[in-house]
Design an enzyme around this catalytic site. Structure first.
Site, PDB file in Angstrom:
ATOM      1  CE  LYS A   1      30.862  15.875  17.314  1.00 18.06           C
ATOM      2  NZ  LYS A   1      29.726  15.231  16.706  1.00 18.06           N
TER       3      LYS A   1
ATOM      4  CE  LYS B   1      29.929   7.377  20.154  1.00 20.81           C
ATOM      5  NZ  LYS B   1      29.395   8.327  20.865  1.00 20.81           N
TER       6      LYS B   1
ATOM      7  CE  LYS C   1      21.130  10.608  18.900  1.00 20.77           C
ATOM      8  NZ  LYS C   1      21.830  11.260  19.643  1.00 20.77           N
TER       9      LYS C   1
HETATM   10  P1  TYM Z   1      24.063  11.570  22.724  1.00 22.15           P
HETATM   11  O1  TYM Z   1      22.924  12.459  22.455  1.00 22.15           O
HETATM   12  O2  TYM Z   1      25.029  11.295  21.996  1.00 22.15           O
HETATM   13  O3  TYM Z   1      23.691  10.205  23.439  1.00 22.15           O
HETATM   14  C1  TYM Z   1      22.592  10.167  24.363  1.00 22.15           C
HETATM   15  C2  TYM Z   1      23.100   8.998  25.404  1.00 22.15           C
HETATM   16  O4  TYM Z   1      23.083   7.812  24.680  1.00 22.15           O
HETATM   17  C3  TYM Z   1      24.285   7.338  25.161  1.00 22.15           C
HETATM   18  N1  TYM Z   1      24.894   6.722  24.057  1.00 22.15           N
HETATM   19  C4  TYM Z   1      25.281   5.363  24.079  1.00 22.15           C
HETATM   20  N2  TYM Z   1      25.514   4.491  25.237  1.00 22.15           N
HETATM   21  C5  TYM Z   1      26.270   3.434  24.955  1.00 22.15           C
HETATM   22  N3  TYM Z   1      26.559   2.894  23.644  1.00 22.15           N
HETATM   23  C6  TYM Z   1      26.538   3.680  22.524  1.00 22.15           C
HETATM   24  N4  TYM Z   1      26.776   3.192  21.383  1.00 22.15           N
HETATM   25  C7  TYM Z   1      25.882   4.923  22.593  1.00 22.15           C
HETATM   26  N5  TYM Z   1      25.596   6.209  21.982  1.00 22.15           N
HETATM   27  C8  TYM Z   1      25.115   6.895  22.726  1.00 22.15           C
HETATM   28  C9  TYM Z   1      25.247   8.376  25.614  1.00 22.15           C
HETATM   29  O5  TYM Z   1      26.286   8.094  26.635  1.00 22.15           O
HETATM   30  C10 TYM Z   1      24.105   9.478  26.102  1.00 22.15           C
HETATM   31  O6  TYM Z   1      24.156   9.046  27.512  1.00 22.15           O
HETATM   32  N6  TYM Z   1      26.482  15.359  25.355  1.00 22.15           N
HETATM   33  C11 TYM Z   1      25.280  14.196  25.438  1.00 22.15           C
HETATM   34  C12 TYM Z   1      23.973  14.730  25.494  1.00 22.15           C
HETATM   35  C13 TYM Z   1      24.041  15.739  26.872  1.00 22.15           C
HETATM   36  C14 TYM Z   1      23.931  15.205  28.037  1.00 22.15           C
HETATM   37  C15 TYM Z   1      23.866  16.629  28.923  1.00 22.15           C
HETATM   38  C16 TYM Z   1      23.962  13.907  28.697  1.00 22.15           C
HETATM   39  C17 TYM Z   1      23.868  17.038  26.747  1.00 22.15           C
HETATM   40  N7  TYM Z   1      23.882  17.492  28.240  1.00 22.15           N
HETATM   41  C18 TYM Z   1      23.750  16.362  30.337  1.00 22.15           C
HETATM   42  C19 TYM Z   1      23.971  14.040  30.270  1.00 22.15           C
HETATM   43  C20 TYM Z   1      23.671  15.142  30.875  1.00 22.15           C
HETATM   44  C21 TYM Z   1      25.184  13.453  24.073  1.00 22.15           C
HETATM   45  O7  TYM Z   1      25.652  14.056  23.200  1.00 22.15           O
HETATM   46  O8  TYM Z   1      24.671  12.305  24.105  1.00 22.15           O
END
Ligand code: TYM
Length: 329
Positions: A111, A194, A197
């Site tokens: 970040k 990867k 978004k």
């Molecule tokens: P976020 O919102 O970036 O992504 C949500 C979920 O999608 C998975 N993900 C991916 N998995 C495989 N390949 C990819 N290219 C890919 N992009 C996203 C992420 O691994 C995630 O599981 N910090 C977390 C959100 C969060 C969270 C939590 C998750 C907040 N509190 C507590 C689990 C438990 C996040 O930003 O995910």
């Protein structure tokens, strides 16, 4: 029955990385576990969305959760900001999280590079809020993609530290989970890294067939193998990684064979891949649009989820307060 917690940030529409990295497992797990799946709207504030964008994205992701098959009768589906107990646990855990370790987190370092104009304290303490999300329900398992592995490791560390500090066996150490398999990383269409978004390299669940096909056809490739059985460069491997999650094994094997024999035509492979992706997302896409226009239903789901999540969260916070020493006279 194990407790499962996971969340997704509402910073845009869900993409194939979210679906195959996390959502697919949410759906599998909701039948046999005590599941809490939330929309991480506090987390999304690190990027300063406008009130309109925030509200729109939360609604969109809730509709997408439901359209993918999450069932509010089976799992507790809620908005993080409807459970303010999380912020209290976050504050308490922050006292026991060290700036040095937070600064060394890979996502924080990323970040700093990507948004040097907005390195806020929320970004630094992001893993602490995430730990609070998880341990507030005392989760044993957390279905996530590979990119969240380090955050989970930190959640375990914070849980363990609390237990050690107060000499209790209170918090469970949460494990990242993908049915005994390695965690998944879905690649983007731009050759490296990867799917994300904000990377402009994603296929979204709401992309219609035409858009989806166009994106796949534009995916980065090379001029093709010139030697038999040569190793695949990353962009090509990435197309096969996508195929792995959407296509039949026989289809994948036949394209792998063509690659090995230097007979592969990337145009054909991409057409097949687009078709197979569309097969997965077409029914979801239709559901998203139907559910999104049903405000009454969305309101009902969010209310029901908030009540169930708060019940579990407030019990934890009450017990944690007592362990720490906040007690009535
Ligand atoms: P976020 O919102 O970036 O992504 C949500 C979920 O999608 C998975 N993900 C991916 N998995 C495989 N390949 C990819 N290219 C890919 N992009 C996203 C992420 O691994 C995630 O599981 N910090 C977390 C959100 C969060 C969270 C939590 C998750 C907040 N509190 C507590 C689990 C438990 C996040 O930003 O995910």
């Amino acid at each position: 029955m194990e407790t499962v917690v996971s969340g997704i940030r509402p910073t845009g529409n869900l993409h194939l990385g979210n679906y195959f990295g996390a959502m697919e497992n949410f759906i599998k797990m909701q039948n046999e576990n005590n599941c809490y799946f939330f929309i991480a709207d506090y987390h999304s504030l690190t990027t300063h969305p406008t009130p309109g964008d925030l509200h729109g994205s939360v609604k969109q992701v809730l509709a997408e959760y439901l359209a993918c098959g999450l069932d509010p009768e089976k799992a507790t589906i809620y908005l993080q900001s409807d459970v303010p107990e999380v912020t209290e646990l976050y504050l308490l855990l922050n006292m026991n999280a060290y700036v040095g370790e937070l600064e060394r987190t890979t996502s924080f370092k990323d970040k700093i590079r990507k948004q040097p104009e907005n390195v806020n304290a929320g970004l630094l303490t992001y893993p602490v809020l995430m730990a609070a999300d998880i341990i507030i329900h005392n989760a044993a398992k957390v279905p996530v993609g590979k990119d969240q592995e380090q955050h989970l490791e930190m959640a375990r560390k914070f849980a363990r530290r609390f237990n050690n500090m107060y000499k209790v066996e209170y918090f469970t150490e949460p494990q990242p989970y993908n049915f005994g398999e390695a965690l998944i990383k879905i690649p983007g269409l731009d050759g490296t890294g990867k799917m994300g978004k904000s990377e402009g390299n994603g296929i979204f669940l709401i992309d219609d067939e035409k858009v989806l096909k166009k994106k796949v056809m534009r995916a980065v490739t090379d001029s093709g193998p010139t030697e038999m059985n040569s190793e695949m460069p990353e962009p090509i491997q990435n197309l096969f990684t996508l195929m792995d999650v959407v296509s039949e094994k026989s289809t994948i094997d036949s394209y792998k064979e063509k690659y090995a024999n230097c007979e592969i035509r990337y145009g054909d492979l991409k057409k097949q891949l687009a078709q197979d992706i569309n097969k997965v997302v077409a029914p979801i896409r239709e559901e998203i649009n139907a559910i999104k226009s049903n405000d009454d239903y969305l309101r009902k789901v969010a209310k029901m989820g908030a009540e169930k999540a708060r019940e579990s969260a407030s019990k934890t916070v009450k017990e944690v307060r007592e362990i720490i020493g906040f007690k009535p006279f």
